[in-house]
Every structure is written in C-alpha cells, then in structure tokens.
Design a protein around this motif. Sequence first.
Motif, PDB file in Angstrom:
ATOM      1  N   PHE A  48       0.822  -1.208   0.000  1.00 30.27           N
ATOM      2  CA  PHE A  48       0.000   0.000   0.000  1.00 30.27           C
ATOM      3  C   PHE A  48       0.853   1.254   0.000  1.00 30.27           C
ATOM      4  O   PHE A  48       1.981   1.261   0.507  1.00 30.27           O
ATOM      5  CB  PHE A  48      -0.885   0.033   1.253  1.00 30.27           C
ATOM      6  CG  PHE A  48      -2.037  -0.912   1.219  1.00 30.27           C
ATOM      7  CD1 PHE A  48      -3.255  -0.534   0.659  1.00 30.27           C
ATOM      8  CD2 PHE A  48      -1.915  -2.192   1.728  1.00 30.27           C
ATOM      9  CE1 PHE A  48      -4.318  -1.407   0.622  1.00 30.27           C
ATOM     10  CE2 PHE A  48      -2.977  -3.074   1.696  1.00 30.27           C
ATOM     11  CZ  PHE A  48      -4.186  -2.688   1.141  1.00 30.27           C
ATOM     12  N   ASP A  49       0.270   2.316  -0.532  1.00 29.44           N
ATOM     13  CA  ASP A  49       0.755   3.656  -0.244  1.00 29.44           C
ATOM     14  C   ASP A  49       0.321   3.969   1.187  1.00 29.44           C
ATOM     15  O   ASP A  49      -0.861   3.855   1.516  1.00 29.44           O
ATOM     16  CB  ASP A  49       0.136   4.656  -1.211  1.00 29.44           C
ATOM     17  CG  ASP A  49       0.486   4.320  -2.651  1.00 29.44           C
ATOM     18  OD1 ASP A  49       1.629   4.552  -3.039  1.00 29.44           O
ATOM     19  OD2 ASP A  49      -0.398   3.822  -3.368  1.00 29.44           O
ATOM     20  N   TYR A  50       1.288   4.356   2.023  1.00 29.41           N
ATOM     21  CA  TYR A  50       0.982   4.484   3.447  1.00 29.41           C
ATOM     22  C   TYR A  50       1.164   5.920   3.907  1.00 29.41           C
ATOM     23  O   TYR A  50       2.278   6.452   3.959  1.00 29.41           O
ATOM     24  CB  TYR A  50       1.878   3.555   4.263  1.00 29.41           C
ATOM     25  CG  TYR A  50       1.489   3.479   5.721  1.00 29.41           C
ATOM     26  CD1 TYR A  50       0.181   3.147   6.095  1.00 29.41           C
ATOM     27  CD2 TYR A  50       2.403   3.739   6.729  1.00 29.41           C
ATOM     28  CE1 TYR A  50      -0.190   3.078   7.431  1.00 29.41           C
ATOM     29  CE2 TYR A  50       2.048   3.666   8.063  1.00 29.41           C
ATOM     30  CZ  TYR A  50       0.749   3.343   8.413  1.00 29.41           C
ATOM     31  OH  TYR A  50       0.384   3.271   9.742  1.00 29.41           O
ATOM     32  N   TYR A  74       5.606   8.670   1.062  1.00 27.15           N
ATOM     33  CA  TYR A  74       5.638   9.860   0.225  1.00 27.15           C
ATOM     34  C   TYR A  74       6.751  10.820   0.633  1.00 27.15           C
ATOM     35  O   TYR A  74       7.291  11.554  -0.184  1.00 27.15           O
ATOM     36  CB  TYR A  74       4.294  10.585   0.297  1.00 27.15           C
ATOM     37  CG  TYR A  74       3.181   9.832  -0.377  1.00 27.15           C
ATOM     38  CD1 TYR A  74       2.979   9.945  -1.746  1.00 27.15           C
ATOM     39  CD2 TYR A  74       2.331   9.008   0.350  1.00 27.15           C
ATOM     40  CE1 TYR A  74       1.954   9.252  -2.378  1.00 27.15           C
ATOM     41  CE2 TYR A  74       1.306   8.315  -0.268  1.00 27.15           C
ATOM     42  CZ  TYR A  74       1.120   8.440  -1.633  1.00 27.15           C
ATOM     43  OH  TYR A  74       0.115   7.739  -2.258  1.00 27.15           O
ATOM     44  N   PHE A 122      -3.441   2.364  -3.836  1.00 24.87           N
ATOM     45  CA  PHE A 122      -3.748   3.656  -3.244  1.00 24.87           C
ATOM     46  C   PHE A 122      -5.185   3.616  -2.729  1.00 24.87           C
ATOM     47  O   PHE A 122      -6.111   3.563  -3.516  1.00 24.87           O
ATOM     48  CB  PHE A 122      -3.584   4.752  -4.305  1.00 24.87           C
ATOM     49  CG  PHE A 122      -3.879   6.128  -3.801  1.00 24.87           C
ATOM     50  CD1 PHE A 122      -2.993   6.794  -2.987  1.00 24.87           C
ATOM     51  CD2 PHE A 122      -5.068   6.752  -4.151  1.00 24.87           C
ATOM     52  CE1 PHE A 122      -3.273   8.069  -2.538  1.00 24.87           C
ATOM     53  CE2 PHE A 122      -5.357   8.023  -3.690  1.00 24.87           C
ATOM     54  CZ  PHE A 122      -4.457   8.678  -2.888  1.00 24.87           C
ATOM     55  N   GLU A 123      -5.431   3.555  -1.426  1.00 25.24           N
ATOM     56  CA  GLU A 123      -4.449   3.596  -0.369  1.00 25.24           C
ATOM     57  C   GLU A 123      -4.985   2.855   0.844  1.00 25.24           C
ATOM     58  O   GLU A 123      -6.064   2.266   0.798  1.00 25.24           O
ATOM     59  CB  GLU A 123      -4.097   5.051  -0.027  1.00 25.24           C
ATOM     60  CG  GLU A 123      -5.270   5.865   0.487  1.00 25.24           C
ATOM     61  CD  GLU A 123      -4.912   7.324   0.738  1.00 25.24           C
ATOM     62  OE1 GLU A 123      -3.773   7.594   1.172  1.00 25.24           O
ATOM     63  OE2 GLU A 123      -5.765   8.172   0.514  1.00 25.24           O
ATOM     64  N   TRP A 124      -4.278   2.921   1.972  1.00 28.94           N
ATOM     65  CA  TRP A 124      -4.653   2.132   3.140  1.00 28.94           C
ATOM     66  C   TRP A 124      -5.904   2.685   3.827  1.00 28.94           C
ATOM     67  O   TRP A 124      -6.848   1.956   4.078  1.00 28.94           O
ATOM     68  CB  TRP A 124      -3.469   2.097   4.115  1.00 28.94           C
ATOM     69  CG  TRP A 124      -3.708   1.343   5.389  1.00 28.94           C
ATOM     70  CD1 TRP A 124      -3.750   1.860   6.647  1.00 28.94           C
ATOM     71  CD2 TRP A 124      -3.919  -0.064   5.524  1.00 28.94           C
ATOM     72  NE1 TRP A 124      -3.981   0.868   7.572  1.00 28.94           N
ATOM     73  CE2 TRP A 124      -4.082  -0.331   6.905  1.00 28.94           C
ATOM     74  CE3 TRP A 124      -3.999  -1.121   4.632  1.00 28.94           C
ATOM     75  CZ2 TRP A 124      -4.309  -1.608   7.407  1.00 28.94           C
ATOM     76  CZ3 TRP A 124      -4.226  -2.401   5.132  1.00 28.94           C
ATOM     77  CH2 TRP A 124      -4.385  -2.633   6.500  1.00 28.94           C
ATOM     78  N   GLY A 163      -9.508   5.018   0.648  1.00 32.48           N
ATOM     79  CA  GLY A 163      -8.891   3.941   1.401  1.00 32.48           C
ATOM     80  C   GLY A 163      -9.653   2.638   1.353  1.00 32.48           C
ATOM     81  O   GLY A 163     -10.856   2.601   1.098  1.00 32.48           O
ATOM     82  N   GLU A 176       1.000   3.577  -7.644  1.00 28.64           N
ATOM     83  CA  GLU A 176      -0.377   3.874  -7.249  1.00 28.64           C
ATOM     84  C   GLU A 176      -1.325   3.282  -8.281  1.00 28.64           C
ATOM     85  O   GLU A 176      -1.177   3.547  -9.474  1.00 28.64           O
ATOM     86  CB  GLU A 176      -0.643   5.389  -7.169  1.00 28.64           C
ATOM     87  CG  GLU A 176      -0.076   6.090  -5.968  1.00 28.64           C
ATOM     88  CD  GLU A 176      -0.550   7.544  -5.883  1.00 28.64           C
ATOM     89  OE1 GLU A 176      -1.494   7.915  -6.620  1.00 28.64           O
ATOM     90  OE2 GLU A 176       0.020   8.305  -5.082  1.00 28.64           O
TER      91      GLU A 176
END
Length: 507
Positions: free
Chosen positions: A136-138, A176, A400-402, A450, A344
Amino acid sequence: MPAPQQRVAEYIHVDDAESGEPSTATGSREVVGRPWILSWRMSASGPVVLGLLIAGALIAAALEVGRSVRARQARMAAEGLRQQKSEVPPSPASMGASANGARTEWRVVRGDAHNYPQLQLRLGSSEFAPFQLRGFDYSPISKCCGNNDASTFQKRLYTRDIPRMAAMGVNAIKLYGMCDGVLDKSNLCPPPEPGCERQPVTVADVRAFLDLCYSHRIFVLLASRAGPGDLEAYSHIVATYGAHSAVAGVILFDETLDLSNFNAAAKILHEGFCKVLGKDPSTTPVEEAGRIITTAAQMQIPQSDFQSKYGQYVNGWGFDPYSEWQYTENFLPDVPFKPYFIMENGINGAFNAGCRDDCPPCPTCDLQACKCIPCSCLAKPWREYVEWMSTARIAGLFIFEWTDENWKGGVKIVGGNTANVGGVPGETNAFCLQTKTKDDGPGFNEANHGLFAVAEDGQLVPKSMGGGETLASVLRQSWTNEEPGLGGFRGWQSVAKLPIAAATKPL
C-alpha cells in the motif's frame, strides 16, 4: 552435585548462545575450581595417602579434560544454533549477515526481448531469488490533521496498521516523504493543526517504525520530496537508514520531480547504499547496489528519452498508471530493460475512485452521477483487479491507499460548524470533517480512497462490498493464498520468461 556435562548445559542458555558464554543473568553462575590442588601433610600414612591423592588427581584431570571437550562441544552447538537462526531470521537483530554484512540485499537483473527483468532478494547468506513487492501507499493522516509526512511514524497509528497489513499478506509499503528532525525542511513536517494529535518525529522513532515493519515481514520504500535541501535529505536517509533490514530502497521524489537535482540525488543513493552495505560504488553496477533506487512519478517514466536522461543511477522505474499495466504493455529496446513498479493504482479496479458505506442508494452506480459512491458499486471491478494482480508481470504493486484521509476533501466550513475543535472555543478546522458527498467538497474520491474508513475513535472500519465481503477481505484472500516462503516472507516468485517482442504494444 550435577555432573560436569550437566553443569555446562545448565549454564549455557539460548540467550547466550551468540557468545557461547555461560549466562550470569540469574546471578547463579558456578565457578568450577581445580579439585586436585589440595593441601596435605606427610605423616606415617603419607605413602598411602600420597598414592590415593595421585590417583585422585589423575581421575580429576581426566574429568577436567572431558569437561573441556564437552564445553567446546556446547560452544560448537551454540555456533550451530546461531547459524540456524540466520537461515530463517526472526528479527533484524539476530539475522545472519551475507558476505558484505547486509542482512537483506536486493538485486536487479535486466530483461531483454525474451525475458522479464527481475527484482531479486536474498536473506542473510541465502541465494538471490525473484521477489515481487505487494502493498500500500501508506500515509495514515488522522482526523483534523492536514497533509504531513510525520503521521507515518506515530506509534499509535503504525502499531494499529502494520500487524493488520501483515495478516492481509502485505510485504511492502511505500512512503511519500519523511520527518525525523533532520528531514523536516525538505518534507511536510508542520506543527499540528487544532485538534490534530501528532507528535514530532525523531530518528529513533523512524527506526522503531522500521523495526516493527521488519518484525512483521514488511519492507519499506523510503522517500523524500522535492524541496529545499533535498540532496542533503537523501544523504541523511541513506546513511541513517540504508542498512536497516526493512529498507527495500528509496523513492526519488514523489510525482513532483526535482529534475535539476535528480541525477545528483540518484548518485547519492547509489554511492550511499554501496557504502553502508560494504561495496565499492566505483565498481558496483547500480543493479547490484543492494537496495532499490526508483521513482514514483507519472507517464513520463515509461519513455525512452526520460530513462536515457535520468536512468544512470536508477535500477527500477516506479509510476502511477492507474491501469492494468505490466511488462507486456511497453518494451523500449533502446534503453536498459529494468524492473517496473506500479506505485499507485486505485480501488475502482485499477482506476481512481473513492467510496463510502453510509451513502444513500445509487442504483445506477454511475460514478459521475452518484453524489456519494457506495462501496458495493466497486465490488466487481475490485474483484477483477485483485485477480489481475495475482498474475501481473511486474516487480511491484502498490494500492492507493490504506485509509481514508479527511484533509483531501476540501470541505468548506459554513457558519463555524467545526467550533470547539480540540477543545478550543471558536477554533475551526475543516480537516476534522469527512467529505460525505460530492456537495461537501471537490475531493470526494481522494478523501474516501482507502480500503478502510476511520471511525471517530481512530479505529479502522473495513469497507463493505456486500454479501459479507469487504475490499480488504477480497485482497487478503488473494495475497495469503500461498504460505509464506523463506524467512516468513510472502512474495517469492519462480523464474518466469516472457516473449516480449511478440506481445508488446507501444504507449
């Protein structure tokens, strides 16, 4: 009194097997003396006594030799235990090292017209093997907080999230930017807004976060943004965190690229990773630097001119296609064929959309017309995308995303309707409000992107697809379909080949 062999076993504990020395933790260590050093006095029975003493001394000496042999065997057993522990490492601290001192090491194998490029990983002294990052993007930004890079390292958030990710089969997360007291000027590290619960972050906080990630078999792609001092920021990241077992690599900027400093930053990462991993940067190819050096940009990435200009110190390319993109989509024969990462993709299949479980009915599921998109409307494309990911030919897949993030909604404050935020009378903060419909603000999709909504008390709420399934449960079923492999990690792959030339299409 226990026999000498028993005494050796009794006082060499697992905790001390690393040194092979008896434990003193309990305060009960026994001192073994030399029993044949005795005092005696010649008398009338001296010859008899002398003979008995000599015999006793010979017996005692034999026991001492046996004791020494058994102690040496115990130490050898302890060495064997240490070697065994290094093969399946339970933690960064006890994980065995490879020849250059690294506990985990990454390598890139370029592809060609007939073979996939490969991302490879080795643990300790094991062999390199193909590996795919999945995660995931976190950026778990809480209620009332604006955009920032410090939330990732808030203990109450990552201890809530990392174990849950691991249970879902996640093996990596992507950041990020970062805050740690040194990186703050190059990233988003402002003071918290009214009502935002967030503490300043230190280097020790980041290391604690990395420790927990690795203990749950989750790797991290660190990142820093384009900003003042970004070259110094990358120097600090690689020197401070580059050798940590949880660090898979570093992302060069996030979408907004500092092209004037791009190649210099990439070179800093290559040389820095080589240094902390015991390699000579002047003779080490970028593919063998030991960590991933990549990007998280847009569609300029899969282009020959961009890769030619900025690819010297990059060993993998990451971008945000928001599509089912894999190696068959694009082969560039005039540049090195390095691994790609989807940094993403969304939850509407691969596409960009947010959803909520508290929407009024929208029977058409027209994502343009629905003012609030029920998550059940994304059930079919999400299942299809998860199925596609299970066979996708690519080095990494990040969703994208948690969690949802309030700050992205652009909610308008009307009539002071957020009064008393944080207990301060008259204080207003739009970031405290959820974007429940498209009428609330322009960022409905971004704010509700999310896999999990976040309750008022900060707990995660899985989003429902209907029929007892959630977005998270469908992903978990796919990503935990196979048992963990070497070292307890998920993501190991078999060597695969691809007839690139016969299956590609240009962008």
